[in-house]
Write a protein that holds these residues in place. Structure first.
Motif, PDB file in Angstrom:
ATOM      1  N   LEU A 153     -40.538  51.598 -18.927  1.00  0.00           N
ATOM      2  CA  LEU A 153     -40.925  50.213 -19.136  1.00  0.00           C
ATOM      3  C   LEU A 153     -41.134  49.482 -17.805  1.00  0.00           C
ATOM      4  N   LYS A 154     -40.265  49.792 -16.821  1.00  0.00           N
ATOM      5  CA  LYS A 154     -40.367  49.120 -15.504  1.00  0.00           C
ATOM      6  C   LYS A 154     -41.680  49.429 -14.810  1.00  0.00           C
ATOM      7  N   GLY A 155     -42.178  50.635 -15.002  1.00  0.00           N
ATOM      8  CA  GLY A 155     -43.406  51.052 -14.315  1.00  0.00           C
ATOM      9  C   GLY A 155     -44.664  50.735 -15.080  1.00  0.00           C
ATOM     10  N   SER A 156     -44.524  49.986 -16.176  1.00  0.00           N
ATOM     11  CA  SER A 156     -45.671  49.706 -17.048  1.00  0.00           C
ATOM     12  C   SER A 156     -46.221  48.307 -16.824  1.00  0.00           C
ATOM     13  N   PRO A 157     -47.433  48.184 -16.289  1.00  0.00           N
ATOM     14  CA  PRO A 157     -48.000  46.843 -16.116  1.00  0.00           C
ATOM     15  C   PRO A 157     -48.283  46.143 -17.450  1.00  0.00           C
ATOM     16  N   THR A 158     -48.560  46.924 -18.497  1.00  0.00           N
ATOM     17  CA  THR A 158     -48.846  46.271 -19.777  1.00  0.00           C
ATOM     18  C   THR A 158     -47.631  46.321 -20.693  1.00  0.00           C
ATOM     19  N   ARG A 159     -47.472  45.272 -21.470  1.00  0.00           N
ATOM     20  CA  ARG A 159     -46.360  45.167 -22.430  1.00  0.00           C
ATOM     21  C   ARG A 159     -46.916  44.760 -23.776  1.00  0.00           C
ATOM     22  N   VAL A 160     -46.282  45.279 -24.830  1.00  0.00           N
ATOM     23  CA  VAL A 160     -46.653  44.815 -26.166  1.00  0.00           C
ATOM     24  C   VAL A 160     -45.994  43.466 -26.384  1.00  0.00           C
ATOM     25  N   HIS A 161     -46.824  42.461 -26.586  1.00  0.00           N
ATOM     26  CA  HIS A 161     -46.351  41.098 -26.788  1.00  0.00           C
ATOM     27  C   HIS A 161     -45.939  40.930 -28.251  1.00  0.00           C
TER      28      HIS A 161
END
Lengths: 333, 260
Positions: free
Chosen positions: B217-225
């Protein structure tokens, strides 16, 4: 990364053999909406060779400025030269948002760019909006279209997304719009050009474009076979104009119809004035490709077929009886 | 020749249905499978093994149960299997996934990396090209056919919207394969028996040796809002009448709507 340095909405404009692809106009329309809500500019990025003459057209479709990367190396798409060109532009200009068409080209270029820029990329967005705190809300289908997810890219820039052709609508062409066209040169590192395109072959499959049709007569399993599709073709011919025959995935997998005519998640996204679904049950993957059509009529023997949930007019009946009657009525009109 | 095939375990999304009244996903009892495009890629690798005696390694990143598809790959003919799994890797988007896999792949020997074009649960088609970028490899996507000259050059037929391209690229490189490129072979009985005796190499976070800020999760620029189902649209009018009357209803509706 100082996020406030990044602004404006950039659109990657895809051309093939000097012809701008329709998806670029659709993206410019969406970019215009986004830029207006942000009070920012729309910039079209056009890589190619001798393509400057297209700049005015891009402005007419919504761009405020056009950056032409005009170079022999960019005449035809190839991953590395294009990645270097677009990367250089993004690094110099720092756009807040970059939109790319989800064609085979865009889906080759986009992820390569996102990894080089170490930013996020959201694939196949069906809805793009600006949030209250000026972030890009990117909505896309997941699980084969069964679920929708809204994605954010809060801490990285640019916010990048790809959009499939036919999903967004281009704005009306406005020839009175004005904008700035700029030609830039790219500093290539040619030692990285390692993919050799030996030949490019066009097949007949590009001859029809069902996304351009005003009326689609679409057949599924209930149409059955080649002969059943002949009935649909006869109706399409009787209606005339921009009427085409399309198909569900089942009939493409069965080899009855070509993939270019397939509507749905793994085919085309269409939004004609009329979508006449004949013998199509309406799997979620199919609905994802046609539910935005202006008027949907479904004919199916099974009154519990899910297509009826999406149809504006549902007829429980036999397509093989109803279609020829419609053809007669149109022919006699 | 050394070939690495990246595969992914996915839910069989064609089996997922929506509850028509509540609009929620029905995921119970949906089987997990090897992603179809990845299976096409594995078959491509096994064809090269048949012809050039290549060594084929199948690698996947996922939950411990992803071991199932590695056993399947071994039973189909892969020589070695690697499972990249660690709680720290959870919640990864495509960029974090590609960071992780590239970090593992950079420690392995290969002439070609083969991935599927895209996975049916996400349909992003991103991880392959992103791995290629991290490893500074040339990429060819949408592979329909692959020929090898036995020394260093691959000749690839790449599918495009309006036809195809013939492309040459030298090893090392990365290709992404379409499921339709190959009809994947079945597991052989002997393969199945042997697959269960073979050891699957497990790579956790410590063995990979990557900065924690680049994975999960830390290395992920995109997040599910937020995630939601499409909801249920109100159905339109329905008629169950004879064909003659049905044709009449359709014609008058089309006139009413100014479509004709």
């Amino acid at each position: 990364m100082n996020i406030s340095e990044y602004k404006d909405v950039y659109v990657f404009v895809e051309q093939r053999e000097g012809k701008i692809q329709n998806v670029a106009f659709e993206l410019l329309g969406k970019a215009r909406d986004l830029a207006d809500s942000l009070n920012e500019k729309v910039v079209a990025v056009l890589p190619g060779y001798n393509i400057e003459n297209h700049a005015n057209e891009l402005i007419a479709y919504g761009a405020d400025a056009v950056i032409c990367a005009d170079d022999k190396e960019l005449e035809h798409y190839n991953t590395e030269p294009y990645t270097q060109a677009v990367c250089q532009i993004i690094n110099q200009r720092k756009p807040g948002i970059v939109l790319i068409g989800a064609t085979t080209t865009g889906r080759d270029l986009g992820p390569r760019l996102s990894a080089r820029l170490a930013t996020g990329l959201t694939a196949d967005c069906t809805k793009l909006e600006i949030s209250e705190n000026r972030e890009l809300l990117m909505t896309r289908p997941a699980f084969g279209g069964n679920l929708m997810a809204t994605i954010l890219c809060s801490a990285h820039r640019p916010q990048m997304s790809t959009v499939r052709p036919g999903v967004m609508r281009s704005h009306e062409k406005d020839e009175s719009r004005t904008g700035k066209t700029e030609k830039i040169s790219i500093n290539f590192d040619k030692s990285k050009f390692r993919v050799r395109i030996i030949k490019t072959v066009k097949e007949k499959k590009d001859m029809i474009d069902i996304t351009e049709a005003k009326i689609l007569i679409s057949g599924g399993r209930g149409v059955g076979n080649e002969k059943g599709f002949d009935e649909l073709r006869a109706l399409a011919a009787a209606i005339g104009g921009k009427t085409e025959v399309s198909s569900s995935r089942a009939m493409v997998d069965a080899g009855v119809m070509e993939h270019a005519r397939q509507v749905g998640q793994t085919g085309k996204t269409v939004r004609p004035s009329l979508y006449l679904a004949c013998g199509i049950s309406g799997a979620i993957q199919h609905l994802a490709g046609m539910e935005e059509s202006e008027f949907i009529i479904a004919i199916n023997k099974d009154k519990y077929a899910p297509i009826f949930q999406t149809a504006d007019l549902g007829i429980v009946g036999d397509v093989h009886k109803i279609i020829p009657l419609l053809t007669e009525r149109f022919a006699g009109k | 020749m050394n070939i690495i095939v990246c595969i992914k375990q996915v839910p069989n999304t064609t089996e997922i249905k929506i509850n028509p009244t509540t609009g929620t996903l029905i995921r119970d009892g949906v089987a997990s499978i090897m992603n179809p495009d990845d299976k096409g890629g594995l078959e491509e690798a096994l064809k090269l093994k048949d012809k050039y005696n290549a060594h084929v390694t199948a690698i996947t990143m996922g939950l411990p149960q992803a071991e199932d598809i590695l056993r399947e790959a071994l039973a189909m003919g892969a020589d070695k299997a690697i499972l990249v799994t660690d709680r720290k890797l959870g919640g990864a988007d495509t960029l974090a996934t590609s960071n992780t896999l590239a970090a593992v792949l950079s420690q392995l020997k290969f002439d070609i990396i083969i991935t599927g074009r895209q996975a049916i649960d996400g349909d992003t088609a991103q991880v392959g090209p992103q791995i290629a970028e991290h490893l500074d490899l040339p990429q060819v996507t949408y592979l329909e056919n692959l020929e090898y000259d036995g020394e260093k050059t691959f000749t690839i037929k790449k599918s495009t919207e309006d036809g195809y391209q013939i492309i040459e690229v030298d090893a090392p490189c990365l290709v992404t394969v379409l499921a339709s490129a190959n009809k994947a072979r079945y597991m052989s009985v002997r393969g199945i028996v042997e697959a269960y005796d073979k050891e699957i190499e497990i790579w956790g976070f410590d063995k990979i040796g990557i900065d924690e800020s680049k994975v999960g999760l830390k290395g992920s620029p995109t997040r599910v809002h937020k995630a939601f189902t499409r909801g249920v649209k109100a159905a339109g009018e329905m008629f169950e009448v004879d064909a003659e009357e049905a044709a009449g209803i359709i014609m008058s509706k089309l006139k009413e709507k100014y479509i004709i």
